[in-house]
Design an enzyme around this catalytic site. Structure first.
Site, PDB file in Angstrom:
ATOM      1  N   GLU A 245      -4.287  -5.686   1.916  1.00  0.00           N
ATOM      2  CA  GLU A 245      -2.896  -5.612   1.203  1.00  0.00           C
ATOM      3  C   GLU A 245      -3.646  -6.157  -0.383  1.00  0.00           C
ATOM      4  OE1 GLU A 245       0.468  -6.687  -2.037  1.00  0.00           O
ATOM      5  OE2 GLU A 245      -1.684  -8.070  -1.454  1.00  0.00           O
TER       6      GLU A 245
ATOM      7  N   ASP B  19      -4.867 -10.956   4.572  1.00  0.00           N
ATOM      8  CA  ASP B  19      -5.763 -11.202   3.401  1.00  0.00           C
ATOM      9  C   ASP B  19      -5.138 -12.418   2.597  1.00  0.00           C
ATOM     10  OD1 ASP B  19      -4.205  -9.250   2.362  1.00  0.00           O
ATOM     11  OD2 ASP B  19      -6.295  -8.535   1.820  1.00  0.00           O
TER      12      ASP B  19
END
Length: 450
Positions: free
Chosen positions: A168, A103
């Site tokens: 994350e 991400d």
């Protein structure tokens, strides 16, 4: 005679073609390498709605090209953790884990000079894209380094794992945190973890052995409500302002250490006020002639594992939110409070001396790749590496991007293609060194040298 000369010429041509063909196989056209990087960058995995399925398809296609074993786990539905494996000749040895997250943070597209998910390559060789530094570059460099190693015929002794994890950028709670808590992770027998670092504006690569732990604090003040024109002692706003001033002085003292060059940014406690909430709302804004009975402020505090957390907690309870001023701070006592100690009660950091062979191997590998490594640091932010370190595992944050401005989470994030390609060669040396390391052979070599 003429025929044999012609045959000899044909034979020479054949050898030349064979030589250049094998060389091309080992040394792939850089444009193909950059193209693969661009394809990964073009997948929009920005929070809060990352295209995880498309990213997973791309990652698995790369794994198939390299004949890597793969498995996909969803500890939370719709958030895949992709685990790839290059089996070593001695799988009983602790393995190597190369971690990266899929991400990226959101973008304000209108503030970019190029579309953030186009992966535009300009004339200077800069690739503009969200994730070009944080951290799709690293995930693809892992792949490209393995591609080079396989083409050269290298065979690892230790097993190598690549993990591509979600979320994350919002804490990793549904990604790396659940991954390291799983039986899947325990069965990997991990000995060392590599994760992300930061770009470096100079010629020295940066490596991180620890990171500051977030303490998100909300301080609430109470006081007597009353008319806006009347003077009271210890109103909610007055009490909160006293706390804010105390926090400001502490912040300035820590920042002065950084400005004076006495400590790095990751070595001090940072405190930043992130919200202030008070007042009585009205249809046109706030009631102006009413003093509120409550006021609160939120602070993002980051604590290095080298600091004394008990001393900081005393400061909070005695100076920043004393009960004597009708102050409280949220039970937890925080919105978030990450311990600076691992599950064994030790500070969450990775050794960067001879006691840690993985650190020594990293230094040697970077030198072999003609790179320069700066002084190891504590990262000022947070990454997924903390989830591994909390379980007592050595984890090093490293992103090989020298001569590059730090642009993670910024507009116009970019990485130069030449730096990207150099980083692949750095990972070739690191992976080769880590995957070949067998402790007893190094000890025997040391004895022979003596």
């Amino acid at each position: 005679m003429e025929l044999s000369c012609r045959a000899f010429l044909y034979y020479c041509c054949f050898l030349s073609l064979l030589f250049f063909s094998s060389k091309a196989t080992a040394e792939e056209d850089p444009s193909a390498i950059i193209s693969r990087f661009q394809r990964y960058l073009q997948i929009d995995t920005a929070q809060p709605s990352p295209q995880y399925a498309q990213a997973a398809d791309f990652i698995l296609s790369q794994a198939r090209d390299l004949s890597l074993e793969s498995q996909t786990k969803e500890f939370v539905q719709g958030k895949p953790v992709i685990l790839l494996k290059w089996l070593g000749s001695n799988p009983e040895l602790p393995s190597i884990l190369l971690n990266s997250h899929t991400d990226v943070v959101p973008v304000e597209q209108e503030k970019w000079s190029h579309h953030p998910f186009e992966a535009h390559l300009d004339r200077q060789g800069n690739i503009y894209a969200r994730g070009s530094q944080d951290m799709k570059c690293v995930g693809m460099q892992y792949f490209e380094a393995i591609r080079k190693l396989k083409a050269s015929g290298f065979e690892p002794v230790r097993s190598i794992y690549l993990s591509f994890v979600p979320d994350e950028e919002i804490g990793g709670h549904d990604g790396a945190e659940k991954f390291v808590d799983s039986d899947v992770f325990k069965n990997l027998n991990v000995g060392i973890v590599l994760d992300e670092g930061l770009a470096s504006p100079d010629e020295y690569y940066r490596a991180y052995y620890a990171e500051r732990c977030p303490w998100w604090l909300v301080i609430k003040a109470n006081g007597q409500p009353g008319h806006g024109a009347k003077l009271y002692d210890n109103t909610a706003m007055e009490n909160l302002l006293k706390s804010i001033e105390s926090v400001r002085r502490f912040r300035a003292s820590q920042f002065d250490l950084v400005k004076a060059g006495l400590k790095g940014e990751g070595e001090v406690v940072s405190v930043n006020m992130v919200f202030l909430k008070a007042g009585t709302p009205s249809p046109t804004g706030f009631v102006m002639n009413l003093q509120p009975s409550e006021a609160e402020a939120g602070f993002d505090i980051r604590v290095p594992p080298t600091d004394d957390p008990e001393s900081l907690e005393r400061r909070i309870s005695e100076e920043w939110a004393p009960a004597s001023r009708n102050m409280t701070f949220e039970l937890g006592q925080f919105k978030q409070k990450v311990s600076v100690h691992d599950k064994f009660g030790k500070p969450i950091l990775t050794a960067t001396d001879s006691s840690n062979p993985w650190w020594t191997l990293l230094e040697e590998a970077i030198r072999k790749a003609n790179g320069k490594l700066g002084k190891p640091k504590i990262l000022f932010g947070s990454t997924d590496a903390r989830h591994f370190r909390q379980r007592g595992l050595p984890a090093i944050g490293f992103s090989p991007m020298a001569n590059t401005p730090i642009l993670l989470h910024d507009h116009n994030e970019f990485l130069n293609k030449d730096e990207y390609l150099k980083g692949i060669d750095v990972y070739v040396e690191i992976i080769k060194s880590y995957a070949s390391y067998v402790e007893h052979t190094r000890k025997e070599a040391s004895r022979d040298e003596l």
